[in-house]
Design a protein around this motif. Sequence first.
Motif, PDB file in Angstrom:
ATOM      1  N   LEU A 308     -37.726 -42.778 -41.238  1.00  0.00           N
ATOM      2  CA  LEU A 308     -38.533 -43.905 -40.365  1.00  0.00           C
ATOM      3  C   LEU A 308     -38.025 -43.566 -39.005  1.00  0.00           C
ATOM      4  O   LEU A 308     -38.593 -43.858 -37.817  1.00  0.00           O
ATOM      5  CB  LEU A 308     -38.004 -45.276 -40.791  1.00  0.00           C
ATOM      6  CG  LEU A 308     -38.926 -46.307 -40.335  1.00  0.00           C
ATOM      7  CD1 LEU A 308     -40.171 -46.213 -40.152  1.00  0.00           C
ATOM      8  CD2 LEU A 308     -38.366 -47.728 -41.004  1.00  0.00           C
ATOM      9  N   ARG A 309     -36.465 -43.004 -38.808  1.00  0.00           N
ATOM     10  CA  ARG A 309     -36.116 -42.883 -37.551  1.00  0.00           C
ATOM     11  C   ARG A 309     -36.885 -41.687 -36.870  1.00  0.00           C
ATOM     12  O   ARG A 309     -36.986 -41.819 -35.646  1.00  0.00           O
ATOM     13  CB  ARG A 309     -34.590 -42.581 -37.708  1.00  0.00           C
ATOM     14  CG  ARG A 309     -33.877 -42.288 -36.284  1.00  0.00           C
ATOM     15  CD  ARG A 309     -32.406 -41.947 -36.712  1.00  0.00           C
ATOM     16  NE  ARG A 309     -31.795 -41.793 -35.418  1.00  0.00           N
ATOM     17  CZ  ARG A 309     -31.141 -40.707 -34.867  1.00  0.00           C
ATOM     18  NH1 ARG A 309     -31.347 -39.553 -35.720  1.00  0.00           N
ATOM     19  NH2 ARG A 309     -30.592 -40.655 -33.792  1.00  0.00           N
ATOM     20  N   ARG A 310     -37.077 -40.856 -37.492  1.00  0.00           N
ATOM     21  CA  ARG A 310     -37.843 -39.574 -37.118  1.00  0.00           C
ATOM     22  C   ARG A 310     -39.356 -40.042 -36.812  1.00  0.00           C
ATOM     23  O   ARG A 310     -39.766 -39.682 -35.408  1.00  0.00           O
ATOM     24  CB  ARG A 310     -37.984 -38.512 -37.912  1.00  0.00           C
ATOM     25  CG  ARG A 310     -38.590 -37.255 -37.502  1.00  0.00           C
ATOM     26  CD  ARG A 310     -38.697 -36.224 -38.675  1.00  0.00           C
ATOM     27  NE  ARG A 310     -37.409 -35.782 -38.750  1.00  0.00           N
ATOM     28  CZ  ARG A 310     -36.597 -36.040 -40.085  1.00  0.00           C
ATOM     29  NH1 ARG A 310     -37.239 -36.696 -41.031  1.00  0.00           N
ATOM     30  NH2 ARG A 310     -35.426 -35.523 -40.259  1.00  0.00           N
ATOM     31  N   ARG A 313     -38.607 -42.277 -33.166  1.00  0.00           N
ATOM     32  CA  ARG A 313     -38.330 -41.795 -32.212  1.00  0.00           C
ATOM     33  C   ARG A 313     -39.483 -40.641 -31.680  1.00  0.00           C
ATOM     34  O   ARG A 313     -39.745 -40.101 -30.440  1.00  0.00           O
ATOM     35  CB  ARG A 313     -37.120 -40.529 -32.547  1.00  0.00           C
ATOM     36  CG  ARG A 313     -35.969 -41.493 -32.347  1.00  0.00           C
ATOM     37  CD  ARG A 313     -34.774 -40.536 -32.447  1.00  0.00           C
ATOM     38  NE  ARG A 313     -33.431 -41.404 -31.936  1.00  0.00           N
ATOM     39  CZ  ARG A 313     -32.531 -41.072 -31.683  1.00  0.00           C
ATOM     40  NH1 ARG A 313     -32.100 -39.483 -31.579  1.00  0.00           N
ATOM     41  NH2 ARG A 313     -31.497 -41.640 -31.330  1.00  0.00           N
ATOM     42  N   GLY A 314     -40.466 -40.524 -32.604  1.00  0.00           N
ATOM     43  CA  GLY A 314     -41.664 -39.520 -32.254  1.00  0.00           C
ATOM     44  C   GLY A 314     -42.797 -40.325 -31.745  1.00  0.00           C
ATOM     45  O   GLY A 314     -44.032 -39.888 -31.726  1.00  0.00           O
ATOM     46  N   GLY A 315     -42.473 -41.923 -31.552  1.00  0.00           N
ATOM     47  CA  GLY A 315     -43.631 -42.621 -31.213  1.00  0.00           C
ATOM     48  C   GLY A 315     -44.394 -43.144 -32.081  1.00  0.00           C
ATOM     49  O   GLY A 315     -45.577 -43.802 -31.750  1.00  0.00           O
ATOM     50  N   TYR A 398     -37.082 -54.549 -33.997  1.00  0.00           N
ATOM     51  CA  TYR A 398     -35.823 -54.378 -34.702  1.00  0.00           C
ATOM     52  C   TYR A 398     -35.703 -52.662 -35.029  1.00  0.00           C
ATOM     53  O   TYR A 398     -34.564 -52.125 -35.006  1.00  0.00           O
ATOM     54  CB  TYR A 398     -35.707 -55.030 -36.131  1.00  0.00           C
ATOM     55  CG  TYR A 398     -34.247 -55.044 -36.599  1.00  0.00           C
ATOM     56  CD1 TYR A 398     -33.304 -55.718 -36.084  1.00  0.00           C
ATOM     57  CD2 TYR A 398     -34.111 -54.417 -37.827  1.00  0.00           C
ATOM     58  CE1 TYR A 398     -31.985 -55.801 -36.628  1.00  0.00           C
ATOM     59  CE2 TYR A 398     -32.935 -54.549 -38.495  1.00  0.00           C
ATOM     60  CZ  TYR A 398     -31.835 -55.292 -37.930  1.00  0.00           C
ATOM     61  OH  TYR A 398     -30.534 -55.300 -38.729  1.00  0.00           O
ATOM     62  N   LEU A 399     -36.865 -52.236 -35.516  1.00  0.00           N
ATOM     63  CA  LEU A 399     -36.850 -50.892 -35.824  1.00  0.00           C
ATOM     64  C   LEU A 399     -36.308 -50.087 -34.372  1.00  0.00           C
ATOM     65  O   LEU A 399     -35.800 -48.860 -34.588  1.00  0.00           O
ATOM     66  CB  LEU A 399     -38.350 -50.573 -36.424  1.00  0.00           C
ATOM     67  CG  LEU A 399     -38.647 -51.243 -37.747  1.00  0.00           C
ATOM     68  CD1 LEU A 399     -39.993 -50.512 -37.951  1.00  0.00           C
ATOM     69  CD2 LEU A 399     -37.676 -50.700 -38.613  1.00  0.00           C
TER      70      LEU A 399
END
Length: 404
Positions: A308-310, A313-315, A398-399
């Motif tokens: 999910l972080r990827r 960060r990838g929009g 929050y994400l």
Amino acid sequence: MAARRSGAVRGAAAGLLAALLALGGCAAPAPAGPASQEIQSVLDAHARALLDRDEAGYLAALDPALAPAARTEFDRLAKIPLGGWSYRVTDVDRTGEGRVTARAELGHRIKGYDSGPATTERVLDLAERDGRWYVTGDRAAEGAPQQLWQQGEVTAVTGTRSLVLGVGQSRERLREIAAAADRAVPAVGDAWHGNWAGRVVVLVPASIDAMGRLLGGPADSYRGIAAVTTGRAGGGPTAPADRVIVNPDAYAVLGAFGRQMVLTHETTHVATRVQTTRATPVWLSEGFADWVAYRGTDRTAAQAAPELRRAVRGGDLPARLPDDEAFAFGGDAEALARAYEGGWLACELIADRWGEEKLTAFYRAVGAHPVRGGALEKALAEVLETTPERFTADWRAYLGERLG
């Protein structure tokens, strides 16, 4: 169920067990008809003999051709502390003169662990001889799971809060699993103050193929899944018993942290089973189990939610909380991981902003709703004083804060 791309594996709840059986050796009333009643009586006596460890009585109901296999089963079951064994005849078909085929629900209960029995469906062939019925064939119903003791000699390890039953596993390995389960139980109890046994039964088959047979499904469905929990959601205090079933192959590749997380996650499902109902969305049940498993550890959001972080960060910020279909396994492993991670972070948000007690109250409130429709809306309004739209917006923000 989720598998990390790196190979770390996440457990999850899976499957439903059959309907509730009566406890102990006596079963519920059989279908009407003399043959049905006689067959029920034969099976009741067969069950009582097993519980009494009366081998001669156990074999008395069986055709002599079944005796060798029955003796083996009788011996293997001696390793399991049975507190109940019951049959409930559900259907009887005459197949010839003095011959019938009966369908029955078989339930077994483990003493000190189960408030209700674990259940499965059996098909039994019987023949009448000299005014008595004898079982001439006994097999699992189509699609019904196999039982652990039918897969080989059972080794039992009793922990302080767990019972681990294994086939084809070393006692040392089973002790390690029992130690992790013993740590999981108080960790769950500290987070979830509910009415549950405070103990867990863990089954460890010899292979992933054997795991598939225990679950009544193809082994490939569980490849990469470290463990699953069986049980019936929302069944009350006498619901069919939960079993945590470990995939020995996937579990073996995990490190100490991963193994502990898997067993704590699955134990959470056992503890919350009564409050988990059809009204409970999967993101909440799986997210809460992960929240309990990560609670008190030093794992950061980036470490716990890499997929999910990827995406963030990838929009590619999710527009909404994951729906139930997003948790179906057998498809895109990365998408599945993002669903689990999104559910966990939704529970993290509630615990961070409203407090842990509000999170558990929210879980109960959702599960208490009679149907899925309106359950989240009502619980969000009454427990968290918010709306689905505001909560979704807060979750998305929050994400970004935790993963951006």
